[in-house]
Design a protein around this motif. Structure first.
Motif, PDB file in Angstrom:
ATOM      1  N   THR A 158       6.185   0.549  -6.674  1.00 24.35           N
ATOM      2  CA  THR A 158       5.589  -0.238  -5.591  1.00 24.35           C
ATOM      3  C   THR A 158       6.689  -0.996  -4.842  1.00 24.35           C
ATOM      4  OG1 THR A 158       5.167  -2.133  -7.046  1.00 24.35           O
ATOM      5  CG2 THR A 158       3.406  -0.502  -6.822  1.00 24.35           C
ATOM      6  N   MET A 159       6.442  -1.280  -3.587  1.00 17.60           N
ATOM      7  CA  MET A 159       7.448  -1.903  -2.730  1.00 17.60           C
ATOM      8  C   MET A 159       7.820  -3.292  -3.241  1.00 17.60           C
ATOM      9  SD  MET A 159       7.386  -2.061   1.373  1.00 17.60           S
ATOM     10  CE  MET A 159       8.875  -2.395   2.300  1.00 17.60           C
ATOM     11  N   PHE A 160       9.126  -3.573  -3.252  1.00 14.88           N
ATOM     12  CA  PHE A 160       9.607  -4.906  -3.612  1.00 14.88           C
ATOM     13  C   PHE A 160       8.984  -5.948  -2.696  1.00 14.88           C
ATOM     14  CE2 PHE A 160      13.444  -2.567  -5.194  1.00 14.88           C
ATOM     15  CZ  PHE A 160      13.429  -3.037  -6.501  1.00 14.88           C
ATOM     16  N   GLY A 161       8.485  -7.035  -3.274  1.00  9.36           N
ATOM     17  CA  GLY A 161       7.907  -8.117  -2.476  1.00  9.36           C
ATOM     18  C   GLY A 161       8.896  -8.705  -1.499  1.00  9.36           C
ATOM     19  N   GLY A 162      10.162  -8.800  -1.912  1.00 12.47           N
ATOM     20  CA  GLY A 162      11.193  -9.335  -1.011  1.00 12.47           C
ATOM     21  C   GLY A 162      11.389  -8.475   0.215  1.00 12.47           C
TER      22      GLY A 162
ATOM     23  N   PRO B  12      -0.614  -3.725  -3.916  1.00  9.38           N
ATOM     24  CA  PRO B  12       0.722  -3.125  -3.811  1.00  9.38           C
ATOM     25  C   PRO B  12       0.777  -2.025  -2.747  1.00  9.38           C
ATOM     26  CG  PRO B  12      -0.415  -2.238  -5.709  1.00  9.38           C
ATOM     27  CD  PRO B  12      -1.317  -3.301  -5.128  1.00  9.38           C
ATOM     28  N   ILE B  13       1.999  -1.727  -2.319  1.00  9.52           N
ATOM     29  CA  ILE B  13       2.262  -0.602  -1.429  1.00  9.52           C
ATOM     30  C   ILE B  13       3.091   0.388  -2.243  1.00  9.52           C
ATOM     31  CG2 ILE B  13       3.256   0.160   0.755  1.00  9.52           C
ATOM     32  CD1 ILE B  13       3.084  -2.798   1.686  1.00  9.52           C
ATOM     33  N   HIS B  14       2.616   1.622  -2.343  1.00  9.80           N
ATOM     34  CA  HIS B  14       3.228   2.620  -3.217  1.00  9.80           C
ATOM     35  C   HIS B  14       4.228   3.498  -2.472  1.00  9.80           C
ATOM     36  CE1 HIS B  14       0.381   1.601  -6.382  1.00  9.80           C
ATOM     37  NE2 HIS B  14      -0.551   1.581  -5.442  1.00  9.80           N
TER      38      HIS B  14
END
Length: 166
Positions: free
Chosen positions: A27-31, A66-68
């Motif tokens: 999933t894409m890093f939140g930062g 999340p973004i996958h």
């Protein structure tokens, strides 16, 4: 200074999420989400002010889903309120399954930007005219969000001053 409508500031970014953008969960890093949100929001603020801007505040980036890897990240931002030199910008982040077309809300935030003149000093920005029901709803809540931000900032400054006296 003329007023502007919110749609004049609307900014959209769509990008493909690749493995280097993601953590060990895929999933894409939140930062990375936050950095992209800041860029898109700053463009929206600059479109409204037609001046350079700096980020003054980011209100609780709320991660909803999340973004996958392999999905698209779709970020939309627009100015929701303008004070004398600052602007509040709403940011909405969605994930899109590019095969099925399904979109889902993944994050939201309010960010505040201050417009600067060519000497780096705060400069006046146009007032905002909300048009749609969503824009009017955002606009009506802006003063309350501003008061919360101001109170939070004032409290932090007060605590810092107390620490420095010790």
């Amino acid at each position: 200074m003329n007023s502007k409508v919110a749609s004049e500031s609307k900014t959209v970014l769509t990008d493909l999420v690749l493995p280097p953008d993601t953590n060990f969960h895929g999933t894409m890093f939140g930062g990375n989400v936050m950095a992209n949100a800041d860029k898109v929001a700053s463009i929206a603020a600059m479109r409204h002010a037609r001046a350079t801007v700096v980020t003054a505040s980011s209100d609780s980036m709320d991660f909803i889903a999340p973004i996958h890897t392999g999905e698209a990240i779709c970020i939309e931002a627009y100015v929701t309120y303008a004070r004398r030199t600052s602007m509040e910008v709403y940011v909405k982040v969605e994930a899109e399954n590019l095969i099925t077309g399904e979109k889902r809300l993944t994050a939201t935030a309010y960010m505040t930007f201050v417009a600067l003149d060519n000497m780096g000093k705060p400069t006046a920005v146009p007032k905002l005219i909300p048009e749609t029901e969503e824009e009017k709803w955002q606009y009506e809540g802006a003063e309350q969000r501003f008061s919360i931000r101001k109170r939070r900032t004032d409290e932090r400054k007060k605590r810092q001053a107390q620490k420095e006296k010790q």
